[in-house]
Scaffold this motif. Structure first.
Motif, PDB file in Angstrom:
ATOM      1  N   LEU A   1       0.815  -0.973  -0.047  1.00  0.00           N
ATOM      2  CA  LEU A   1      -0.140   0.037  -0.012  1.00  0.00           C
ATOM      3  C   LEU A   1       0.889   1.332  -0.002  1.00  0.00           C
ATOM      4  N   SER A   2       2.088   1.183   0.639  1.00  0.00           N
ATOM      5  CA  SER A   2       2.862   2.498   0.735  1.00  0.00           C
ATOM      6  C   SER A   2       3.645   2.766  -0.411  1.00  0.00           C
ATOM      7  N   LYS A   3       3.740   1.578  -1.215  1.00  0.00           N
ATOM      8  CA  LYS A   3       4.687   1.507  -2.509  1.00  0.00           C
ATOM      9  C   LYS A   3       3.503   2.101  -3.591  1.00  0.00           C
ATOM     10  N   THR A   4       2.369   1.700  -3.603  1.00  0.00           N
ATOM     11  CA  THR A   4       1.246   2.089  -4.581  1.00  0.00           C
ATOM     12  C   THR A   4       0.735   3.424  -4.228  1.00  0.00           C
ATOM     13  N   THR A   5       0.639   3.851  -3.240  1.00  0.00           N
ATOM     14  CA  THR A   5       0.198   5.094  -2.939  1.00  0.00           C
ATOM     15  C   THR A   5       0.977   6.384  -2.612  1.00  0.00           C
ATOM     16  N   GLY A   6       2.211   5.793  -2.058  1.00  0.00           N
ATOM     17  CA  GLY A   6       2.992   6.897  -1.450  1.00  0.00           C
ATOM     18  C   GLY A   6       2.644   7.468  -0.026  1.00  0.00           C
ATOM     19  N   CYS A   7       1.483   7.139   0.626  1.00  0.00           N
ATOM     20  CA  CYS A   7       1.259   7.431   1.754  1.00  0.00           C
ATOM     21  C   CYS A   7       1.891   6.726   2.884  1.00  0.00           C
ATOM     22  N   ARG A   8       1.989   7.231   4.055  1.00  0.00           N
ATOM     23  CA  ARG A   8       2.515   6.382   5.044  1.00  0.00           C
ATOM     24  C   ARG A   8       1.494   5.547   5.859  1.00  0.00           C
ATOM     25  N   VAL A   9       2.085   4.088   5.805  1.00  0.00           N
ATOM     26  CA  VAL A   9       1.317   3.096   6.250  1.00  0.00           C
ATOM     27  C   VAL A   9       1.839   2.443   7.503  1.00  0.00           C
ATOM     28  N   HIS A  10       0.871   2.591   8.560  1.00  0.00           N
ATOM     29  CA  HIS A  10       1.449   1.861   9.770  1.00  0.00           C
ATOM     30  C   HIS A  10       0.696   0.464   9.796  1.00  0.00           C
ATOM     31  N   GLY A  11       1.392  -0.276  10.897  1.00  0.00           N
ATOM     32  CA  GLY A  11       0.753  -1.672  11.174  1.00  0.00           C
ATOM     33  C   GLY A  11      -0.620  -1.284  11.959  1.00  0.00           C
ATOM     34  N   HIS A  12      -0.859  -2.189  13.133  1.00  0.00           N
ATOM     35  CA  HIS A  12      -1.869  -1.936  14.044  1.00  0.00           C
ATOM     36  C   HIS A  12      -1.502  -1.219  15.136  1.00  0.00           C
ATOM     37  N   LEU A  13      -1.825   0.282  14.936  1.00  0.00           N
ATOM     38  CA  LEU A  13      -1.601   1.338  16.051  1.00  0.00           C
ATOM     39  C   LEU A  13      -2.304   1.011  17.147  1.00  0.00           C
ATOM     40  N   TYR A  14      -3.159   0.373  17.281  1.00  0.00           N
ATOM     41  CA  TYR A  14      -3.980   0.076  18.542  1.00  0.00           C
ATOM     42  C   TYR A  14      -3.951  -1.255  19.109  1.00  0.00           C
ATOM     43  N   ALA A  15      -2.788  -1.992  18.582  1.00  0.00           N
ATOM     44  CA  ALA A  15      -2.564  -3.351  18.929  1.00  0.00           C
ATOM     45  C   ALA A  15      -2.336  -3.420  20.683  1.00  0.00           C
ATOM     46  N   PRO A  16      -2.508  -4.498  21.218  1.00  0.00           N
ATOM     47  CA  PRO A  16      -2.548  -4.572  22.682  1.00  0.00           C
ATOM     48  C   PRO A  16      -1.036  -4.405  22.988  1.00  0.00           C
TER      49      PRO A  16
ATOM     50  N   LEU B   1       0.586   4.551  27.372  1.00  0.00           N
ATOM     51  CA  LEU B   1       0.447   5.851  27.382  1.00  0.00           C
ATOM     52  C   LEU B   1      -0.573   6.084  26.330  1.00  0.00           C
ATOM     53  N   ARG B   2      -0.497   5.344  25.112  1.00  0.00           N
ATOM     54  CA  ARG B   2      -1.538   5.432  23.948  1.00  0.00           C
ATOM     55  C   ARG B   2      -2.780   5.301  24.504  1.00  0.00           C
ATOM     56  N   ASP B   3      -3.112   4.191  25.456  1.00  0.00           N
ATOM     57  CA  ASP B   3      -4.438   3.964  25.726  1.00  0.00           C
ATOM     58  C   ASP B   3      -4.800   4.813  26.909  1.00  0.00           C
ATOM     59  N   TYR B   4      -4.061   5.748  27.394  1.00  0.00           N
ATOM     60  CA  TYR B   4      -4.664   6.727  28.454  1.00  0.00           C
ATOM     61  C   TYR B   4      -5.579   7.741  27.603  1.00  0.00           C
ATOM     62  N   ASN B   5      -5.451   8.134  26.555  1.00  0.00           N
ATOM     63  CA  ASN B   5      -6.432   8.862  25.677  1.00  0.00           C
ATOM     64  C   ASN B   5      -6.277   8.540  24.223  1.00  0.00           C
ATOM     65  N   PRO B   6      -6.658   7.357  23.771  1.00  0.00           N
ATOM     66  CA  PRO B   6      -6.577   6.545  22.589  1.00  0.00           C
ATOM     67  C   PRO B   6      -6.906   7.672  21.231  1.00  0.00           C
TER      68      PRO B   6
ATOM     69  N   ASP C   1      -7.641  -5.229  18.559  1.00  0.00           N
ATOM     70  CA  ASP C   1      -7.079  -3.953  18.649  1.00  0.00           C
ATOM     71  C   ASP C   1      -7.776  -3.306  19.964  1.00  0.00           C
ATOM     72  N   ASN C   2      -7.720  -2.127  20.440  1.00  0.00           N
ATOM     73  CA  ASN C   2      -8.252  -1.291  21.451  1.00  0.00           C
ATOM     74  C   ASN C   2      -9.372  -0.996  20.548  1.00  0.00           C
ATOM     75  N   GLN C   3     -10.829  -1.003  21.181  1.00  0.00           N
ATOM     76  CA  GLN C   3     -11.841  -0.558  20.492  1.00  0.00           C
ATOM     77  C   GLN C   3     -12.378   0.910  20.618  1.00  0.00           C
ATOM     78  N   TYR C   4     -11.822   1.573  21.619  1.00  0.00           N
ATOM     79  CA  TYR C   4     -12.188   2.703  22.015  1.00  0.00           C
ATOM     80  C   TYR C   4     -12.460   3.816  21.152  1.00  0.00           C
ATOM     81  N   PRO C   5     -11.467   4.026  20.230  1.00  0.00           N
ATOM     82  CA  PRO C   5     -11.377   4.951  19.156  1.00  0.00           C
ATOM     83  C   PRO C   5     -12.634   4.636  18.110  1.00  0.00           C
TER      84      PRO C   5
END
Length: 566
Positions: free
Chosen positions: A353-368, A390-395, A419-423
């Motif tokens: 996806l990163s190569k095709t679109t040129g966007c910054r592609v992350h993995g699972h940002l809300y992984a446990p 720290l992330r889950d203090y305010n997702p 993943d954390n479903q809060y967001p």
């Protein structure tokens, strides 16, 4: 044509003296009223600094000028009477405050008024036409009584208003008087001012307006309609107010802004604005414009400032201005994309996806375990750590910080039921979010375990419940995100078409046909795996209808461009 100035002063007496000397030195009479709250020693020093100037007079005795009370109007009446008596050559009287500063040469003001000898410049609008009055009093400011000061006697003020409303008390307006409102900073002709001060019903009017709320915005504005020959309902003084009705203060860096307004006087000037006072207290003919005062030239900037103050910048949250829920100016500052199930269905999907679109592609940002930033970074833009705690203090703040710190670059990340479903609600209600979901794709990871144990069955049931609740939120009536949902079976039927649809939105400027397909995970036997789960009592229905013997073929890019014939 001569113009005289009335100065109402209570603070920054040194600046008021500087302005008074400028006007008096330009041949304009100046009558000064100093608030009685000014200590005697300060007033005496102020008066001594201006002593000996034949064009300057002081009002005695002094009145207490408290905001919103009759004292300001009474001081103005006293100063007006002294002006008319002491300087018979004055044709126009200009009311200003000690924080006012002339923007244009005095000869230019004289010439402007000489061309309009019978025109009174005062903002005067009926109550129904005014939308800027603050505090909840429009008609009531005239029908109720306000004997207590709003700022210093707030408790008595509120209780007396409540009492009058509860008893249904109302008072009548003087016969023939139509109340008007407007800015207190006016420039009136001598005949109009003489008619107001010499009105045989002046005592009746003053008794009435003594109990009006903020009478300095209504006394002269109403009476001028009874006596003026021609009223220009505008002020020659530039005065801007914020959304709370408080005046804007001008500083040194507003010099060019003030000149652009073409007004003759501006308020409210910061007393320490040395550059403004040194630049504008001049009668230099080179800066003469002979232009019509037009504060509208700078209204756009003030409107933008008020909007920025009320709404902030889209997606910017900070400790000094954290908005209330549902009153923010956009949840995030820019578009981002969420992919659910794609990293399970395709191998190395993030890299493709990163190569095709040129966007910054992350993995699972809300992984446990941690936030899986692109490139395996431990700390990302904006000093965002990968710490799950720290992330889950305010997702949600984690996501807004990410989009703000990387604004201008579209962020993409993976999401799933593990993943954390809060967001979920935050992303669902965010118009900037693009959410693409392949339901049931998480089962592929369980399939790779090559087992259908009791543990796998329970995990599948848990993840399915989470995903069902997640999808239900995505389909809420209040959803504002761009949301696409497929079952795994539906997506596999035409994966390239669905990918093309998503990518056309992710990078619309570079939209083109896909020439490289992502590598599909080997799903040989996946249908049988789902059937065995069913046989053990777990119906994994979110993945769609998979025949037991279904084995999808590898993907091939669609090299033929499709055309729509109309």
């Amino acid at each position: 044509m001569s113009v005289g100035f009335i100065l109402l002063v209570h603070t920054a007496l040194d600046r008021a003296a500087q302005v008074a000397r400028h006007w008096a030195g330009s041949g304009c009479p100046v009558v000064i009223h100093a608030d009685r709250n000014v200590p005697e020693e300060r007033f005496d020093a102020f008066r001594a600094a201006l002593a000996g100037n034949p064009n300057i007079r002081f009002v005695e005795p002094r009145r207490r000028c408290e905001w919103g009370t009759w004292g300001i109007v009474g001081a103005t009446i006293d100063a007006s009477a002294l002006m008319l008596k002491s300087f018979p050559q004055v044709d126009h009287v200009y009311l200003a405050s000690g924080s006012c500063l002339p923007l244009r040469p005095v000869p230019e003001l004289r010439a402007y008024l000489a061309e309009r000898p019978r025109t009174d410049f005062i903002e005067s609008a009926t109550i129904d036409d005014v939308d800027w009055s603050k505090g909840g009093f429009d008609h009531e400011r005239f029908t109720l009584r306000f004997p207590f000061a709003f700022k210093t006697q707030r408790g008595l003020f509120d209780r007396f208003v409540t009492l009058q409303r509860g008893l249904g008390m109302k008072r009548s307006l003087p016969a023939g008087l139509v109340p008007h409102l407007g800015s207190q900073w006016w420039c009136l002709t001598r005949p109009t001012l003489e008619a107001i001060l010499g009105d045989p019903r002046r005592g009746e009017y003053e008794r009435f307006f003594r109990s009006v709320w903020i009478p300095d915005e209504s006394y002269f504005q109403s009476l001028v309609r009874l006596h003026a020959n021609r009223v220009e309902s505008r002020s020659l003084t530039l005065s801007k107010f914020d959304f709370q009705g408080k005046p804007h203060t001008f500083y040194d860096d507003h010099l060019q802004l003030l000149r652009r307004s073409d007004c003759f006087v501006a308020r409210k000037i910061w007393p320490q604005a040395d550059r403004l006072y040194s630049s504008l207290l001049s009668n230099d003919p080179q800066i003469t414009k002979n232009a019509e005062p037009n504060p509208g030239k700078i209204d756009r900037l003030f409107t933008h400032a008020v909007e920025r103050r009320l709404r902030g910048r889209p997606g910017l949250y900070m400790q000094s201005r954290f908005p209330l829920s549902d009153r923010d100016n956009g949840k995030s500052c820019g578009p981002y994309s969420v992919f659910e199930g794609f990293s399970d269905l395709f191998e190395q999907f993030e890299s493709w996806l990163s190569k095709t679109t040129g966007c910054r592609v992350h993995g699972h940002l809300y992984a446990p375990d941690r936030a899986h930033f692109a490139g395996g970074e431990k700390v990302y833009n904006g000093c965002l750590p990968d710490s799950a705690a720290l992330r889950d203090y305010n997702p949600c703040a984690f996501l807004t910080n990410l989009t703000w710190s990387t604004r201008g670059e579209r962020q993409c990340f993976m999401f799933g039921p593990a993943d954390n479903q809060y967001p979920t609600d935050f992303m669902t209600g965010d118009p900037h979010a693009q959410i693409s979901v392949i339901t049931g794709a998480w089962a592929i990871r369980l399939f790779r375990r090559k087992a259908t144990s009791e543990e796998v069955r329970k995990e599948a049931a848990r993840l399915q419940r989470i995903e069902q609740a997640h999808v239900e939120r995505l389909r809420a009536h209040w959803a504002k995100a761009r949301i696409r949902i497929w079952t795994l079976a539906e997506f596999i039927e035409a994966p390239m078409d669905h990918l093309q649809e998503i990518l056309d939105e992710v990078s619309p400027r570079g939209a083109r046909r896909l020439t490289e397909a992502p590598r599909l995970t080997d799903l040989t036997g996946f249908g049988r795996f789902l059937q065995e789960l069913k046989n053990e009592g777990m119906n994994l229905h979110v993945a769609g209808d998979f025949p037991a013997g279904f084995d999808p073929a590898p993907l091939q890019p669609d090299t033929q461009r499709r055309y729509v014939v109309k």
